[in-house]
Design a protein around this motif. Sequence first.
Motif: not given
Length: 322
Positions: A248-260, A265-275, A316-318
């Motif tokens: 969800x945070x990755x999609x938000x960061x992409x702002x409708x553009x192609x997902x990097x 990877x950076x955002x998922x690691x950040x959210x995993x650390x928060x979890x 998209x992010x699957x």
Amino acid sequence: MSVLSRPAVLLTTLSVTAGLLVAPGVAYAADTTTRLTAAEMTAAMKAVAAASTKAAASGWKSSTRITLDAVTATETSVLDAAHGRYVTTSGTQQLFAVDGRGIYTQVSDSRQRSALKMMGRTSVRYVFIGNTSVDLDDFAVTPAVVAGYTIAGSRTTHDDGSADYAVVEPEGAKVTLRVSPAGVLTGAHAALSDEDGDLDVTLAYTYGPQTVTLPAAAATIGSGTLATGVAYLGMSTAVKRAAVAGAADTRKAAKGRKVSVTTLRKIVRRDAAATNAAAGASIVKVKSITGGTRVYATNPWTRQTVSYTVKASGRKVLVKKV
């Protein structure tokens, strides 16, 4: 100072106890009662505190009985001065403190018990919390607390040389401190009646070397290990939460553009650390894979594994459980 924070009645919090109970109102053949000013009471209590501290140097036991209306509770406390150990027992509950090492508390939480079952440690009854700053003075309320009495009162001297010091607290509590012929505090009694009910507290001290035996190693677990076990009870939820939040945070960061993929990877690691931070243990792991990450966890006791992939797909992010 209120009745519930005064030294003698402070015991209603069940923080001090053990020994032989002293019956209130013992009769003596010849009693002499003298009124004491606040200054005289202060001086007398300082002397009692000094004598009691000296008597308690090798150890002490105390016992408290508290009755509120028709409900009675008891607690015992023991200070093993030679080994720097203290234990307080209230009903079936115990707390141990070791000077400069830490404290032992009993397992009582259902989540903790569930974790111990999962870990195959059902024989564990105590949790050790290591802390080198533990000072027994913070746990064991010594007889020297009488030095806190600085209000006017009375002293009744008995024919055996012992004495009772009595005060009436501003809140109405009647407190009697019993002192031996040697000037040592042997017990106390306090009574208070107000809108909360009738409170009666009886305390007694005995002095001399004591022995406190700590819980056996087989019945003890470190607080960090237990916390990790409790955290793994929610492993499946934690992994899913990290994967979904990361997507969800990755999609938000992409702002409708192609997902990097790099950003994902950076955002998922950040959210995993928060979890993990929220869980209090490093449960969730993140591994880079083609197109994104694998978010997973493996329970070290059951060997169960939960895994999700989080991948970039255009805009998209699957998220998929694997």
